[in-house]
Design a protein around this motif. Sequence first.
Motif: not given
Length: 185
Positions: A51-55, A76-82
Amino acid sequence: MRFKQFTFAAASFIAVAGASGFASAEMTKMVGGAAMYPSKNIIQNAVNSKTNTTLVAAVKAAGLVETLEGPGPFTVFAPTNAAFNELPPGTVDSLLKPENKAELTSVLTYHVVPGRLTTEDLGAAIKQGGGEATFKTVEGEPLIFSEKGKTFEIRDSKGRVARITIADVMQSNGVIHVVNKVLMP
């Protein structure tokens, strides 16, 4: 003789189990279908999250892999792909272009706060701040944190609000909190 054979067999099982990780019980959290190991660094864990491939792609494009593999500590505040998909069409593709590396780096470092901040730390700072706490990001601009019930919210400089959806994912060089929005400086 039987006792010696049993002892040898048990010792062999323990040695094999320990080598395979079976006997070592590391407290993990699941993110994107993958276990996140506290003994691994931010990058070693993040690359396994579906769910974090874009990041991860963005971190690579910005040249921040070595930094986030470093000693830190980092929060780190990690945004999801969504979360990335909610940005206006073309935003991610544009940010990933080599000529936009500085802007991409700015966006990504806006998701990082120096030090290791758990939700316990955030909660204490919010309480001490009378309902809000402000932390300066690696990018240089602040993020404002508040607590709504059992949920932590983060407000960026544009007024967008993200929620922490998976908290306190401990890493060897910091902590990750998965968020549902991309924060913008």
